[in-house]
Design an enzyme around this catalytic site. Structure first.
Site, PDB file in Angstrom:
ATOM      1  N   CYS A   2       0.832  -1.200   0.000  1.00  0.00           N
ATOM      2  CA  CYS A   2       0.000   0.000   0.000  1.00  0.00           C
ATOM      3  C   CYS A   2       0.875   1.262   0.000  1.00  0.00           C
ATOM      4  O   CYS A   2       2.006   1.241   0.494  1.00  0.00           O
ATOM      5  CB  CYS A   2      -0.862   0.030   1.240  1.00  0.00           C
ATOM      6  SG  CYS A   2      -1.893  -1.419   1.416  1.00  0.00           S
ATOM      7  N   ARG A  33       5.554   0.076  -5.716  1.00  0.00           N
ATOM      8  CA  ARG A  33       5.462  -0.769  -4.527  1.00  0.00           C
ATOM      9  C   ARG A  33       4.480  -1.912  -4.716  1.00  0.00           C
ATOM     10  O   ARG A  33       4.453  -2.842  -3.923  1.00  0.00           O
ATOM     11  CB  ARG A  33       5.043   0.079  -3.317  1.00  0.00           C
ATOM     12  CG  ARG A  33       6.062   1.148  -2.959  1.00  0.00           C
ATOM     13  CD  ARG A  33       5.491   2.140  -1.996  1.00  0.00           C
ATOM     14  NE  ARG A  33       5.207   1.538  -0.707  1.00  0.00           N
ATOM     15  CZ  ARG A  33       6.053   1.533   0.316  1.00  0.00           C
ATOM     16  NH1 ARG A  33       7.220   2.105   0.182  1.00  0.00           N
ATOM     17  NH2 ARG A  33       5.737   0.966   1.451  1.00  0.00           N
ATOM     18  N   TRP A  88      -3.004  -2.586  -1.604  1.00  0.00           N
ATOM     19  CA  TRP A  88      -2.631  -3.963  -1.949  1.00  0.00           C
ATOM     20  C   TRP A  88      -3.485  -4.838  -1.050  1.00  0.00           C
ATOM     21  O   TRP A  88      -3.310  -4.843   0.164  1.00  0.00           O
ATOM     22  CB  TRP A  88      -1.140  -4.166  -1.656  1.00  0.00           C
ATOM     23  CG  TRP A  88      -0.514  -5.340  -2.321  1.00  0.00           C
ATOM     24  CD1 TRP A  88      -0.201  -5.461  -3.644  1.00  0.00           C
ATOM     25  CD2 TRP A  88      -0.060  -6.550  -1.700  1.00  0.00           C
ATOM     26  NE1 TRP A  88       0.411  -6.668  -3.878  1.00  0.00           N
ATOM     27  CE2 TRP A  88       0.502  -7.351  -2.704  1.00  0.00           C
ATOM     28  CE3 TRP A  88      -0.086  -7.036  -0.393  1.00  0.00           C
ATOM     29  CZ2 TRP A  88       1.048  -8.616  -2.458  1.00  0.00           C
ATOM     30  CZ3 TRP A  88       0.455  -8.286  -0.138  1.00  0.00           C
ATOM     31  CH2 TRP A  88       1.015  -9.064  -1.161  1.00  0.00           C
ATOM     32  N   ASN A 115      -2.054   2.379   5.837  1.00  0.00           N
ATOM     33  CA  ASN A 115      -1.173   1.242   5.522  1.00  0.00           C
ATOM     34  C   ASN A 115      -1.003   0.437   6.801  1.00  0.00           C
ATOM     35  O   ASN A 115      -0.886   1.020   7.880  1.00  0.00           O
ATOM     36  CB  ASN A 115       0.221   1.722   5.104  1.00  0.00           C
ATOM     37  CG  ASN A 115       0.235   2.322   3.719  1.00  0.00           C
ATOM     38  OD1 ASN A 115      -0.776   2.317   3.026  1.00  0.00           O
ATOM     39  ND2 ASN A 115       1.385   2.845   3.325  1.00  0.00           N
ATOM     40  N   GLY A 116      -0.919  -0.878   6.676  1.00  0.00           N
ATOM     41  CA  GLY A 116      -0.716  -1.707   7.861  1.00  0.00           C
ATOM     42  C   GLY A 116      -1.959  -2.530   8.154  1.00  0.00           C
ATOM     43  O   GLY A 116      -2.841  -2.675   7.298  1.00  0.00           O
ATOM     44  N   GLU A 562      20.172 -16.489  -6.395  1.00  0.00           N
ATOM     45  CA  GLU A 562      19.698 -15.153  -6.733  1.00  0.00           C
ATOM     46  C   GLU A 562      19.260 -15.084  -8.204  1.00  0.00           C
ATOM     47  O   GLU A 562      18.220 -14.515  -8.535  1.00  0.00           O
ATOM     48  CB  GLU A 562      20.790 -14.107  -6.426  1.00  0.00           C
ATOM     49  CG  GLU A 562      20.507 -12.695  -6.854  1.00  0.00           C
ATOM     50  CD  GLU A 562      19.202 -12.095  -6.312  1.00  0.00           C
ATOM     51  OE1 GLU A 562      18.582 -12.695  -5.435  1.00  0.00           O
ATOM     52  OE2 GLU A 562      18.802 -11.046  -6.832  1.00  0.00           O
ATOM     53  N   LYS A 566      15.453 -14.246  -9.624  1.00  0.00           N
ATOM     54  CA  LYS A 566      15.150 -13.170 -10.587  1.00  0.00           C
ATOM     55  C   LYS A 566      14.330 -13.730 -11.745  1.00  0.00           C
ATOM     56  O   LYS A 566      13.365 -13.119 -12.176  1.00  0.00           O
ATOM     57  CB  LYS A 566      16.438 -12.568 -11.172  1.00  0.00           C
ATOM     58  CG  LYS A 566      17.247 -11.619 -10.353  1.00  0.00           C
ATOM     59  CD  LYS A 566      16.599 -10.358  -9.922  1.00  0.00           C
ATOM     60  CE  LYS A 566      15.829 -10.587  -8.666  1.00  0.00           C
ATOM     61  NZ  LYS A 566      16.377 -10.197  -7.428  1.00  0.00           N
ATOM     62  N   GLU A 569      10.735 -14.585 -10.657  1.00  0.00           N
ATOM     63  CA  GLU A 569       9.947 -13.414 -10.300  1.00  0.00           C
ATOM     64  C   GLU A 569       9.351 -12.683 -11.486  1.00  0.00           C
ATOM     65  O   GLU A 569       8.203 -12.279 -11.450  1.00  0.00           O
ATOM     66  CB  GLU A 569      10.872 -12.383  -9.624  1.00  0.00           C
ATOM     67  CG  GLU A 569      10.914 -12.424  -8.166  1.00  0.00           C
ATOM     68  CD  GLU A 569      11.820 -11.305  -7.679  1.00  0.00           C
ATOM     69  OE1 GLU A 569      11.309 -10.389  -7.052  1.00  0.00           O
ATOM     70  OE2 GLU A 569      13.045 -11.343  -7.938  1.00  0.00           O
ATOM     71  N   HIS A 585      23.303 -35.891  -6.081  1.00  0.00           N
ATOM     72  CA  HIS A 585      22.451 -36.441  -5.018  1.00  0.00           C
ATOM     73  C   HIS A 585      20.966 -36.379  -5.364  1.00  0.00           C
ATOM     74  O   HIS A 585      20.126 -36.486  -4.478  1.00  0.00           O
ATOM     75  CB  HIS A 585      22.720 -35.713  -3.691  1.00  0.00           C
ATOM     76  CG  HIS A 585      24.125 -35.888  -3.210  1.00  0.00           C
ATOM     77  ND1 HIS A 585      24.614 -37.105  -2.784  1.00  0.00           N
ATOM     78  CD2 HIS A 585      25.158 -35.030  -3.123  1.00  0.00           C
ATOM     79  CE1 HIS A 585      25.889 -36.970  -2.436  1.00  0.00           C
ATOM     80  NE2 HIS A 585      26.254 -35.707  -2.649  1.00  0.00           N
ATOM     81  N   LYS A 686       6.818  -4.405  -3.799  1.00  0.00           N
ATOM     82  CA  LYS A 686       8.207  -4.006  -3.569  1.00  0.00           C
ATOM     83  C   LYS A 686       8.607  -4.172  -2.108  1.00  0.00           C
ATOM     84  O   LYS A 686       9.698  -4.614  -1.810  1.00  0.00           O
ATOM     85  CB  LYS A 686       8.401  -2.548  -4.018  1.00  0.00           C
ATOM     86  CG  LYS A 686       9.833  -2.049  -3.902  1.00  0.00           C
ATOM     87  CD  LYS A 686      10.756  -2.796  -4.853  1.00  0.00           C
ATOM     88  CE  LYS A 686      12.210  -2.446  -4.674  1.00  0.00           C
ATOM     89  NZ  LYS A 686      13.094  -3.489  -5.217  1.00  0.00           N
TER      90      LYS A 686
HETATM   91  C1  F6R Z   1      13.502 -10.117  -5.034  1.00  0.00           C
HETATM   92  C2  F6R Z   1      13.059  -9.218  -4.019  1.00  0.00           C
HETATM   93  C3  F6R Z   1      12.582  -9.781  -2.731  1.00  0.00           C
HETATM   94  C4  F6R Z   1      13.153  -8.942  -1.581  1.00  0.00           C
HETATM   95  C5  F6R Z   1      12.579  -9.417  -0.246  1.00  0.00           C
HETATM   96  C6  F6R Z   1      13.173  -8.653   0.906  1.00  0.00           C
HETATM   97  O1  F6R Z   1      13.863  -9.446  -6.188  1.00  0.00           O
HETATM   98  O2  F6R Z   1      13.059  -8.042  -4.213  1.00  0.00           O
HETATM   99  O3  F6R Z   1      12.936 -11.109  -2.597  1.00  0.00           O
HETATM  100  O4  F6R Z   1      14.535  -9.059  -1.587  1.00  0.00           O
HETATM  101  O5  F6R Z   1      11.187  -9.244  -0.238  1.00  0.00           O
HETATM  102  O6  F6R Z   1      12.951  -7.291   0.770  1.00  0.00           O
HETATM  103  P1  F6R Z   1      13.834  -6.212   1.523  1.00  0.00           P
HETATM  104  O7  F6R Z   1      15.212  -6.316   1.003  1.00  0.00           O
HETATM  105  O8  F6R Z   1      13.180  -4.910   1.211  1.00  0.00           O
HETATM  106  O9  F6R Z   1      13.758  -6.566   2.983  1.00  0.00           O
END
Ligand code: F6R
Length: 691
Positions: A2, A33, A88, A115-116, A562, A566, A569, A585, A686
Site C-alpha cells: 500500500c 510498490r 494492496w 497502511n498496515g 539469486e 530473478k 519473479e 544427489h 516491492k
Molecule cells: C527479489 C526481491 C525480494 C526482496 C525481499 C526482501 O527481487 O526483491 O525477494 O529481496 O522481499 O525485501 P527487503 O530487502 O526490502 O527486505
C-alpha cells in the site's frame, strides 16, 4: 504494498484539478510498490462536503474515473487537504468499495487512508455495530473512520481539537499503521500518524523556516486516555476540560506576523515527495502530526524518558532523476545498468583504495563489541538473504567468528535462541519487510546488538537497529531487486573488512579484496556488454523452455539462488538455483538434452569441482550454458560446442558481483520477450509489509 500520499495547501491558491493531479502524481510515484486499487478524497463544492474517488487497477484508471466525473476542476481552494492511497488487498478483494479512503458514513465526516493492519478491527467493528454503525467493506481500515466519528459524537459538547480526538481513536487501535485522517469538522486540517509503517512529511514554505526542527508536544493532562477504553462506553469521553491552548510551531513562525504560505506533502515513501520539496520530516512511531493553519505540530500521548523532544527537518539526498526511467524501457533495466555507479556510491567516502582501509561511520563505535561477540546472525528475506549467503564465507574467513545466515520467517518460526552476546545483522532494501522487522524485534527483546544494512534511509529497520550501514544504492523502483543486491553484497564485504582490520594475519587478504573492489565498477560495466548476446539467447534458446537450472558452489551458490529467483519473479519461468555439489544427489535425474542448465564456472578454488559437474551433465547428453571467466583455458575445448557467457575475473569473494549480472539480464530479457510487466510482476510487491 500500500502507498499513502496526502497534500495540504495553506494560503496557496490551487485549482481542484491541480490538487487532484498532485495527488494522482504522488500515487503514481508509489506505483512501484505494487497495488491493486487506488483512491482519493478531496473537498466538494459545498462546505462540509468531501468527494471520494476509488477505482480498481492502476492509478491511470483512477485518473480516468475522476476525468469522467464532471467534477468542476476549476474551482479554487486557498487552503485544502487531500488524501490518496494505493491499496494492496489483504482484508477483502480489490474493489472500489474496499479501496481507500474509507469513510465514517454516507456524509464522509471522517475519511482515512491507512497502511498496515488493525489487528483488533473485529472487536472495534462489533462494538461500533452495537452502537448502530453500518459497515460496508471487508477491510480493517473502515473501523478507524467510524471510530473517529463515534468518538467525535460522544465528545461533541467538549469541542475537542483534532489531536485530542486522534489520541482517543489511536489508543484503541492495535496492530500497525501509517495513516492520514481528514474530517469535515476540522476543515483544512490533517492528522498523520504511524506505528510500524513509514510516514514522512515534505515541507515547502514561502519563507525560510525559522528552525530546522519541530518540537514534540506532550499533553498537559497526561492521563487523558492514554489507556484504551475497555469497552466503548463513556471512557471515550475526555475527562476534565479539553486542552484548548493552541501552541505555535517554532519552525513556522513568521517574523513579520503575516501567516506564511505553506504546502505539505505526506507520503509513505520519499520518492513521492522529492519532486515537490527536499525538506522532510520522518515521523517516529506513535508521533501524531497535526497540520493546521500552515503549521506542523508533533504530539505524543505521553512523555518518554530518553527520547528526543524534537524531530529534525532533514534534506532528502534523493534526486528526481533517480526515480525516473530516463532512456530505459523499465526501471529494472535502468537499475541493472546503474550498478557500476551504485556500487561506487556504496563505497564512496568509506573505502580508501590508496591506504587500503575501510571506514564505516555508522559502525565505528560498535566494532570492538562486534569483534567480541559469540556469533553473528545475518537475517533477511529473498534477495537480501542471498546477499548474506554470498558474503558469509568471507565474513567467516576474515572475522573468524561463527556466522549463521537465517531467513527471517524461518528464524521466527523456530523461535531460534538468541543471546545478549550475539550480534544480529538485518539486511533489507526497503527496511520495512515485516518478517525482518519481527525478527529485529525478537532479537532486540533478547538483548542482542542489532545492525542494519539498509537502502531506504529513515526506514523502520534503519531506525530500530543499534547501528548500521546505509548501502546508498539510490531508490530501487523495479520490484525485482538488482542494484540493491550488489550494493548489499559490497556493504557486507566492507563490514567484514572493517571487523578484521585489527588482524595482521589477514592484511594481505584484506588488501587484495580492496584492490578487487577498486576495479569492480569497471568490471560490472564490462559484464554488462553481454547484454546483446543474452538478449539473443533469451529470444532464441530460452524463451520456450519451461524450466531452467542454475548450478554453482562455494561463493557461487548464492549467485545461483539469486539468478533463479530473478528469473522466477519476472519471467514466471520455473528456475532453481542448485548447489553444484548436490547435483549427483538427486537433481541429475532432471538432466536431458532439453533442460537448460547454467553453470557458474568462474575461476576459484572450487573450479575443478564445478567442471566435474559440467562433465557429468555433458555425459548425460545435457546442454550446459557456462558462465566463465574471459579466456578460461580449461574451457577452450568446450567453447566451440557449448554456449558460454564470459565475465571478467576478480578475487573469489567478489566474483558473485560479476556473475549475477548476466543472470539479471537473462531474467529481464525473458520477461520482455514474454510480454510481462517487468517492473510490476504479478502477485509481488516491492516492500512486503505483511507477514
Ligand atoms: C527479489 C526481491 C525480494 C526482496 C525481499 C526482501 O527481487 O526483491 O525477494 O529481496 O522481499 O525485501 P527487503 O530487502 O526490502 O527486505
Amino acid at each position: 504494498m500500500c502507498g499513502i500520499f496526502g497534500y495540504v495547501n495553506y494560503l496557496v491558491e490551487r485549482k481542484r484539478i491541480d490538487i487532484v493531479h498532485t495527488l494522482l502524481d504522488g500515487l503514481q510515484r508509489l506505483e512501484y510498490r505494487g497495488y491493486d486499487s487506488a483512491g482519493l478524497a478531496i473537498d466538494g463544492d459545498k462546505p462540509n462536503e468531501v468527494l471520494l474517488f476509488k477505482e480498481v487497477g492502476k492509478v491511470a484508471a483512477l485518473r480516468q474515473l475522476y476525468d469522467s466525473s464532471n467534477t468542476d476542476g476549476d474551482k479554487t481552494f486557498v487552503s485544502h487537504v487531500g488524501i490518496a492511497h494505493t491499496r494492496w488487498a489483504t482484508h477483502g478483494e480489490p474493489s472500489p468499495l474496499n479501496a481507500h479512503p474509507h469513510t465514517s458514513g454516507p456524509l464522509n465526516e471522517f475519511v482515512v487512508v491507512h497502511n498496515g493492519i488493525i489487528t483488533n478491527y473485529r472487536e472495534i467493528k462489533s462494538l461500533l455495530e452495537s452502537k448502530g454503525f453500518k459497515f460496508e467493506t471487508e477491510t480493517d481500515t473502515e473501523c478507524i473512520a467510524k471510530l473517529a466519528k463515534y468518538v467525535y459524537d460522544l465528545n461533541k459538547h467538549r469541542d475537542l481539537d483534532f489531536t485530542e480526538l486522534a489520541k482517543l481513536v489511536l489508543v484503541e487501535l492495535q496492530g500497525s499503521y501509517g495513516l492520514l485522517l481528514k474530517s469535515i469538522y476540522y476543515p483544512h486540517e490533517i492528522i498523520a500518524t504511524r506505528k510500524g509503517s513509514p510516514l514522512l512529511i515534505g515541507v515547502k514554505t514561502e519563507k525560510k523556516l525559522k528552525v530546522d526542527f519541530v518540537d514534540v508536544e506532550f499533553p498537559d493532562f497526561p492521563d487523558i486516555s492514554v489507556e484504551p477504553a475497555s469497552n466503548f462506553n463513556d471512557s471515550l469521553l475526555v475527562p476534565g476540560a479539553p486542552d484548548l491552548r493552541r501552541s505555535q510551531s517554532r519552525a513556522f513562525v513568521s517574523e513579520d506576523g503575516i501567516p506564511m504560505q505553506s504546502e505539505f506533502f505526506l507520503a509513505s515513501d520519499p520518492s513521492a515527495v522529492v519532486e515537490h520539496t527536499k525538506k522532510v520530516l520522518y515521523l517516529e512511531d506513535d508521533d501524531i502530526a497535526h497540520i493546521y493553519d500552515g503549521e506542523l505540530h508533533i504530539h505524543r500521548m505521553r512523555r518518554e524518558e530518553g527520547l528526543p523532544t524534537f524531530r529534525s527537518i532533514q534534506t532528502l539526498e534523493m534526486e528526481l532523476n533517480e526515480i525516473m526511467k530516463g532512456n530505459f524501457d523499465h526501471f529494472m533495466q535502468k537499475e541493472i545498468f546503474e550498478q557500476p555507479e551504485s556500487i561506487v556510491n556504496t563505497m564512496r567516502g568509506r573505502v580508501d583504495f590508496e591506504k587500503k582501509t575501510v571506514n564505516l561511520g555508522g559502525l565505528k563505535a560498535y566494532l570492538n563489541t562486534i569483534r567480541r561477540c559469540r556469533r553473528i546472525i545475518m537475517i533477511a528475506c529473498g534477495t537480501s538473504y542471498h546477499s548474506c549467503m554470498a558474503t558469509r564465507a568471507i565474513f567467516e574467513e576474515l572475522t573468524e567468528i561463527p556466522i549463521a545466515v537465517e531467513l527471517a520467517s524461518d528464524f521466527l518460526d523456530r523461535r531460534s535462541p538468541v543471546f545478549r552476546d550475539d550480534v544480529c545483522i538485518f539486511v533489507s532494501q526497503s527496511g520495512e519487510t515485516a518478517d525482518t522487522m519481527l525478527a529485529l524485534q525478537y532479537c532486540t527483546e533478547r538483548g542482542a546488538l542489532t545492525v542494519g544494512i539498509v537502502n531506504c534511509v529513515g526506514s523502520s529497520i534503519s531506525r530500530q537497529t543499534n547501528c548500521g550501514v546505509h548501502i546508498n544504492a539510490g531508490p530501487e523502483i523495479g520490484v525485482a531487486s538488482t542494484k540493491a543486491y550488489t550494493s548489499q553484497y559490497v556493504a557486507l564485504v566492507m563490514v567484514a573488512l572493517s571487523l578484521s582490520d585489527d588482524r595482521i594475519s589477514k592484511r594481505a587478504r584484506r588488501e587484495a579484496i580492496i584492490d578487487g573492489l577498486s576495479k569492480i565498477s569497471a568490471q560490472i560495466q564490462e559484464a554488462l556488454l553481454l547484454n546483446d548476446s543474452i538478449h539473443m539467447m533469451a529470444e532464441t534458446d530460452l524463451v520456450n523452455q519451461k524450466s531452467l537450472l542454475i548450478l554453482g558452489r562455494g561463493y557461487q551458490h548464492a549467485t545461483a539462488m539469486e539468478g533463479a529467483l530473478k528469473i522466477k519473479e519476472i519471467s514466471y519461468m520455473h528456475s532453481e538455483g542448485v548447489l553444484a555439489g548436490e547435483l549427483k544427489h538427486g537433481v541429475i535425474a532432471l538432466v536431458d538434452e532439453n533442460l537448460p542448465i547454467i553453470f557458474l564456472a568462474t575461476h576459484d578454488s572450487l573450479f575443478p569441482k564445478v567442471m566435474s559437474a559440467v562433465e557429468q551433465v555433458i555425459a548425460r547428453a545435457g546442454n550446459p550454458i557456462i558462465i566463465c571467466n574471459k579466456g578460461e583455458s580449461a574451457l577452450s575445448k568446450l567453447h566451440k560446442t557449448y554456449r558460454t557467457l564470459q565475465v571478467p575475473a576478480t578475487i573469489d569473494c567478489l566474483q558473485g558481483l560479476l556473475n549475477v549480472v548476466p543472470l539479471q539480464l537473462m531474467a529481464y530479457w525473458l520477461a520482455v520477450r514474454k510480454g510481462f510487466d517487468v517492473d510490476f510482476p504479478r502477485n509481488l510487491a516491492k516492500a512486503v509489509t505483511v507477514e
